[in-house]
Scaffold this motif. Structure first.
Motif, PDB file in Angstrom:
ATOM      1  N   LYS A  74       0.842  -1.203   0.000  1.00  0.00           N
ATOM      2  CA  LYS A  74       0.000   0.000   0.000  1.00  0.00           C
ATOM      3  C   LYS A  74       0.870   1.243   0.000  1.00  0.00           C
ATOM      4  O   LYS A  74       1.739   1.410   0.862  1.00  0.00           O
ATOM      5  CB  LYS A  74      -0.902   0.008   1.219  1.00  0.00           C
ATOM      6  CG  LYS A  74      -2.129  -0.819   0.986  1.00  0.00           C
ATOM      7  CD  LYS A  74      -3.292  -0.324   1.800  1.00  0.00           C
ATOM      8  CE  LYS A  74      -4.380  -1.371   1.780  1.00  0.00           C
ATOM      9  NZ  LYS A  74      -5.497  -0.993   2.632  1.00  0.00           N
ATOM     10  N   LEU A  75       0.598   2.090  -0.964  1.00  0.00           N
ATOM     11  CA  LEU A  75       1.377   3.312  -1.081  1.00  0.00           C
ATOM     12  C   LEU A  75       0.453   4.522  -1.115  1.00  0.00           C
ATOM     13  O   LEU A  75      -0.665   4.451  -1.614  1.00  0.00           O
ATOM     14  CB  LEU A  75       2.189   3.304  -2.376  1.00  0.00           C
ATOM     15  CG  LEU A  75       3.420   2.406  -2.439  1.00  0.00           C
ATOM     16  CD1 LEU A  75       4.016   2.461  -3.848  1.00  0.00           C
ATOM     17  CD2 LEU A  75       4.481   2.856  -1.427  1.00  0.00           C
ATOM     18  N   VAL A  76       0.982   5.632  -0.576  1.00  0.00           N
ATOM     19  CA  VAL A  76       0.315   6.916  -0.724  1.00  0.00           C
ATOM     20  C   VAL A  76       1.120   7.729  -1.725  1.00  0.00           C
ATOM     21  O   VAL A  76       2.357   7.725  -1.674  1.00  0.00           O
ATOM     22  CB  VAL A  76       0.232   7.646   0.630  1.00  0.00           C
ATOM     23  CG1 VAL A  76      -0.074   9.123   0.443  1.00  0.00           C
ATOM     24  CG2 VAL A  76      -0.842   7.007   1.501  1.00  0.00           C
ATOM     25  N   ALA A  77       0.447   8.376  -2.657  1.00  0.00           N
ATOM     26  CA  ALA A  77       1.134   9.186  -3.664  1.00  0.00           C
ATOM     27  C   ALA A  77       0.504  10.564  -3.722  1.00  0.00           C
ATOM     28  O   ALA A  77      -0.726  10.692  -3.664  1.00  0.00           O
ATOM     29  CB  ALA A  77       1.032   8.518  -5.035  1.00  0.00           C
ATOM     30  N   THR A  78       1.340  11.588  -3.830  1.00  0.00           N
ATOM     31  CA  THR A  78       0.813  12.952  -3.887  1.00  0.00           C
ATOM     32  C   THR A  78       1.779  13.841  -4.659  1.00  0.00           C
ATOM     33  O   THR A  78       2.981  13.586  -4.670  1.00  0.00           O
ATOM     34  CB  THR A  78       0.577  13.497  -2.459  1.00  0.00           C
ATOM     35  OG1 THR A  78       0.069  14.826  -2.540  1.00  0.00           O
ATOM     36  CG2 THR A  78       1.849  13.515  -1.645  1.00  0.00           C
ATOM     37  N   ASP A  82       1.721  16.184   3.135  1.00  0.00           N
ATOM     38  CA  ASP A  82       0.547  15.510   2.560  1.00  0.00           C
ATOM     39  C   ASP A  82       0.608  13.997   2.781  1.00  0.00           C
ATOM     40  O   ASP A  82      -0.420  13.361   2.990  1.00  0.00           O
ATOM     41  CB  ASP A  82       0.442  15.803   1.056  1.00  0.00           C
ATOM     42  CG  ASP A  82      -0.118  17.189   0.772  1.00  0.00           C
ATOM     43  OD1 ASP A  82      -0.906  17.691   1.597  1.00  0.00           O
ATOM     44  OD2 ASP A  82       0.227  17.772  -0.269  1.00  0.00           O
ATOM     45  N   ALA A 118      -0.180  13.353   6.357  1.00  0.00           N
ATOM     46  CA  ALA A 118      -1.599  13.626   6.611  1.00  0.00           C
ATOM     47  C   ALA A 118      -2.486  12.444   6.258  1.00  0.00           C
ATOM     48  O   ALA A 118      -3.619  12.348   6.713  1.00  0.00           O
ATOM     49  CB  ALA A 118      -2.044  14.868   5.835  1.00  0.00           C
ATOM     50  N   MET A 119      -1.970  11.537   5.437  1.00  0.00           N
ATOM     51  CA  MET A 119      -2.718  10.319   5.100  1.00  0.00           C
ATOM     52  C   MET A 119      -2.402   9.187   6.074  1.00  0.00           C
ATOM     53  O   MET A 119      -2.899   8.070   5.921  1.00  0.00           O
ATOM     54  CB  MET A 119      -2.395   9.853   3.678  1.00  0.00           C
ATOM     55  CG  MET A 119      -2.801  10.817   2.575  1.00  0.00           C
ATOM     56  SD  MET A 119      -4.571  11.202   2.560  1.00  0.00           S
ATOM     57  CE  MET A 119      -5.257   9.650   1.986  1.00  0.00           C
ATOM     58  N   LEU A 176       6.033   9.594  -2.535  1.00  0.00           N
ATOM     59  CA  LEU A 176       5.414   8.287  -2.305  1.00  0.00           C
ATOM     60  C   LEU A 176       5.695   7.875  -0.869  1.00  0.00           C
ATOM     61  O   LEU A 176       6.805   8.048  -0.381  1.00  0.00           O
ATOM     62  CB  LEU A 176       6.002   7.239  -3.251  1.00  0.00           C
ATOM     63  CG  LEU A 176       5.913   7.542  -4.750  1.00  0.00           C
ATOM     64  CD1 LEU A 176       6.654   6.469  -5.552  1.00  0.00           C
ATOM     65  CD2 LEU A 176       4.460   7.617  -5.184  1.00  0.00           C
ATOM     66  N   LEU A 205       2.175   2.863   3.591  1.00  0.00           N
ATOM     67  CA  LEU A 205       1.063   2.875   4.521  1.00  0.00           C
ATOM     68  C   LEU A 205       1.029   1.512   5.192  1.00  0.00           C
ATOM     69  O   LEU A 205       0.878   0.496   4.524  1.00  0.00           O
ATOM     70  CB  LEU A 205      -0.212   3.108   3.707  1.00  0.00           C
ATOM     71  CG  LEU A 205      -1.483   3.462   4.449  1.00  0.00           C
ATOM     72  CD1 LEU A 205      -1.307   4.767   5.205  1.00  0.00           C
ATOM     73  CD2 LEU A 205      -2.615   3.599   3.437  1.00  0.00           C
ATOM     74  N   ALA A 222      -5.444   4.098   5.732  1.00  0.00           N
ATOM     75  CA  ALA A 222      -5.222   5.515   5.450  1.00  0.00           C
ATOM     76  C   ALA A 222      -6.112   6.365   6.351  1.00  0.00           C
ATOM     77  O   ALA A 222      -7.246   5.988   6.650  1.00  0.00           O
ATOM     78  CB  ALA A 222      -5.544   5.806   3.988  1.00  0.00           C
ATOM     79  N   ASP A 224      -5.523  14.377   0.867  1.00  0.00           N
ATOM     80  CA  ASP A 224      -4.141  14.886   0.837  1.00  0.00           C
ATOM     81  C   ASP A 224      -3.279  14.086  -0.132  1.00  0.00           C
ATOM     82  O   ASP A 224      -2.322  14.595  -0.697  1.00  0.00           O
ATOM     83  CB  ASP A 224      -3.525  14.839   2.231  1.00  0.00           C
ATOM     84  CG  ASP A 224      -4.192  15.816   3.184  1.00  0.00           C
ATOM     85  OD1 ASP A 224      -4.010  17.026   2.987  1.00  0.00           O
ATOM     86  OD2 ASP A 224      -4.899  15.373   4.096  1.00  0.00           O
ATOM     87  N   ALA A 278      -3.268  10.147  -2.704  1.00  0.00           N
ATOM     88  CA  ALA A 278      -3.996   8.967  -3.176  1.00  0.00           C
ATOM     89  C   ALA A 278      -3.462   7.741  -2.462  1.00  0.00           C
ATOM     90  O   ALA A 278      -2.328   7.720  -2.003  1.00  0.00           O
ATOM     91  CB  ALA A 278      -3.803   8.802  -4.672  1.00  0.00           C
ATOM     92  N   ILE A 283      -2.933   3.651  -3.076  1.00  0.00           N
ATOM     93  CA  ILE A 283      -3.011   2.565  -4.050  1.00  0.00           C
ATOM     94  C   ILE A 283      -2.569   1.267  -3.399  1.00  0.00           C
ATOM     95  O   ILE A 283      -1.685   1.258  -2.534  1.00  0.00           O
ATOM     96  CB  ILE A 283      -2.135   2.836  -5.298  1.00  0.00           C
ATOM     97  CG1 ILE A 283      -0.690   3.189  -4.888  1.00  0.00           C
ATOM     98  CG2 ILE A 283      -2.733   3.944  -6.141  1.00  0.00           C
ATOM     99  CD1 ILE A 283       0.267   3.374  -6.044  1.00  0.00           C
ATOM    100  N   ALA A 284      -3.222   0.188  -3.770  1.00  0.00           N
ATOM    101  CA  ALA A 284      -2.804  -1.135  -3.303  1.00  0.00           C
ATOM    102  C   ALA A 284      -2.371  -1.895  -4.543  1.00  0.00           C
ATOM    103  O   ALA A 284      -3.193  -2.415  -5.282  1.00  0.00           O
ATOM    104  CB  ALA A 284      -3.957  -1.853  -2.615  1.00  0.00           C
ATOM    105  N   LEU A 335       0.366  10.891 -11.814  1.00  0.00           N
ATOM    106  CA  LEU A 335       0.101  12.108 -11.041  1.00  0.00           C
ATOM    107  C   LEU A 335       0.531  13.276 -11.918  1.00  0.00           C
ATOM    108  O   LEU A 335       1.636  13.273 -12.465  1.00  0.00           O
ATOM    109  CB  LEU A 335       0.880  12.110  -9.726  1.00  0.00           C
ATOM    110  CG  LEU A 335       0.458  11.016  -8.745  1.00  0.00           C
ATOM    111  CD1 LEU A 335       1.463   9.879  -8.763  1.00  0.00           C
ATOM    112  CD2 LEU A 335       0.277  11.561  -7.340  1.00  0.00           C
TER     113      LEU A 335
END
Lengths: 311, 311
Positions: free
Chosen positions: A43-47, A78, A81-82, A140, A143, A147, B33, B35, B37-38, B90
């Motif tokens: 699981k990744l967060v991307a912004t 950001d 914040a997730m 990136l 997580l 989230a 804030d 995205a 993704i899994a 992105l």
């Protein structure tokens, strides 16, 4: 897209500038068509965040180091914040002096000044010439749990801020008057410090950063969660930082609550937390979540003013 | 960074513009804030590309749709060149007419025209005002096997191209003369088509895209692998596309091999493949890998000319 004259030389320089010894599972870094990362979990967060000359910063006020550091701060905020831990950055920079080694180095060092602090690796980049400087950074993060989104606030939650906002707006007010001190205030605007919201991340039902201004970002949580957020002037005034900020505002003839509520560009965090998890370690308790339909109140009165706008 | 006047409205519009029904494991899309993704596995390829007005494109020649499509193509080509399957984008865009709905919509539709073809989801974005348009896109792809890097070419490998390069340079030559036809040639420059190198990805020992020009990118493989790459004029001329390209070059008084060898901006792929895997399904056989130290030869003579440079 092709880069500048000596692409090979440039890529090597960027590789050197961004070389770190962090592990982070970077299997292929800068220098191929793309980077390869093997994250610890799937699981990744991307912004992505962008800063453009004259819109987000002025070259007379900010050094390339500060510009790089500030956007990296916004970007990593950001990710935090997730509820995620930032790991990787990809940087696209357009600069006038593309052949000026020093500008590229300063920008890179500014980015690294923040990235290194959080053990974040720069794994990719692109550089172009441009009349005005602009910078775009993708972050990136990993997580490990769920989230923390904006729609999780529950009626009865307490509202916490990781720190009192407003100092960035104070710094901007000083710079706008052609002044450049007190230095710590101006620095808060030009190179804001980022502190990971480690304790809030463990317990928050909802969270966001407040870079667009407290009221604006609290409004996003209120709307997404279908609740009202009630902030308290008295609680905000209890912050250790309040007195200094109020004095600055008074000296400059500004309203300190304008700065606190709508200032923006402070990379602090707003979170809502179940009442049974209340703790001084979470930061400033500034209000509570009430039944409602997306309104932000200050002492029971709706605040409608939008957050700080760049244009 | 704060966005434009009505951030909430804009985010909603972008969310609509980029809404697709692809699954792709997008748990949180545009609007928070960051995205979430899994991915299907834990190896990802990440790459960033930027295009700046007057450096990479001209507004007189390119529509916002074409600008968005072309950068997306460049970006996805880099992901394919690593042997990965693109999944997420992105987008950071700086535009003059930030409040002009049509420009934003056209840019988004251009990006989607390419992304949709490969079932790629746009999961994040930032938009800013700027005097000149610039666009920066980060692509993330999933890697199921080993990454195909530039350092894997082996002595004895055959050299394949997914298609004959040069048509983009021909299109640029036409536009530079103030002309705008033949249309398919101009289109090759303004909105190049991307075809995934599916067969090459299965067998390549090394691979890259040749957007910086064939000689320049072949040189990157040669240097990274510590070999020479010998291209053959005769083999290049065997391509079905050669005759048309040679005629165009002759009409415009240009050298067709200048276009083929150093033109750039064709988003085709160069790969080296073990001789026992030779097949017509792999594209054009254009040369072989010899023992050496990073040199690209044409018919045994070193080519030193650098690839196409934007400035």
């Amino acid at each position: 897209m092709p880069l500048i004259e000596s692409e090979a030389g440039l890529i090597e320089r960027l590789r050197d500038l961004f070389h770190t010894s962090f592990e982070n599972g970077v299997e292929v870094g800068i220098g191929d068509d793309g980077a390869v990362i093997a994250a610890n979990n799937n699981k990744l967060v991307a912004t992505v965040d962008m800063a453009v000359e004259e819109i987000h910063f002025k070259r007379e006020w900010s050094t390339p180091f500060q510009i790089g550091a500030k956007l990296t701060t916004a970007n990593l905020a950001d990710v935090f914040a997730m509820g995620a831990t930032p790991k990787y950055l990809l940087v696209a920079a357009a600069i006038t002096e593309v052949n000026n080694s020093q500008t590229v180095t300063d920008l890179a060092n500014g980015i690294r000044s923040v990235a290194d602090k959080f053990k974040v690796s720069v794994i990719g980049g692109d550089l172009s010439k441009s009349e005005k400087m602009s910078l775009s950074i993708t972050a990136l993060g990993e997580l490990s749990g769920k989230a923390i989104t904006r729609d999780g606030a529950k009626v009865g939650d307490l509202v916490y801020l990781s720190a009192l906002p407003g100092l960035s707006a104070a710094g901007l007010a000083i710079l706008t008057r052609g002044l450049n001190r007190p230095k710590y205030v101006v620095e808060a605007h030009l190179n804001p410090k980022l502190v990971a919201p480690n304790n809030l991340m463990k317990v928050a039902n909802s969270m966001c950063d407040i870079s667009d201004g407290l009221v604006s970002d609290a409004g996003n949580i209120a709307k997404a969660s279908g609740v009202n957020i009630d902030l308290s002037k008295e609680l905000l005034q209890k912050s250790d930082d309040y007195k200094d900020l109020a004095e600055l505002a008074s000296e400059l003839g500004e309203d300190v609550f304008d700065w606190i509520l709508t200032g923006g560009e402070d990379h602090f965090f707003l979170a809502t937390v179940s009442a049974d998890k209340a703790s001084d370690d979470l930061g400033l308790l500034v209000g509570k979540v009430e039944a409602g339909s997306g309104v932000v109140n200050l002492d029971g009165k709706a605040i409608t003013k939008a957050g700080y706008q760049h244009f």
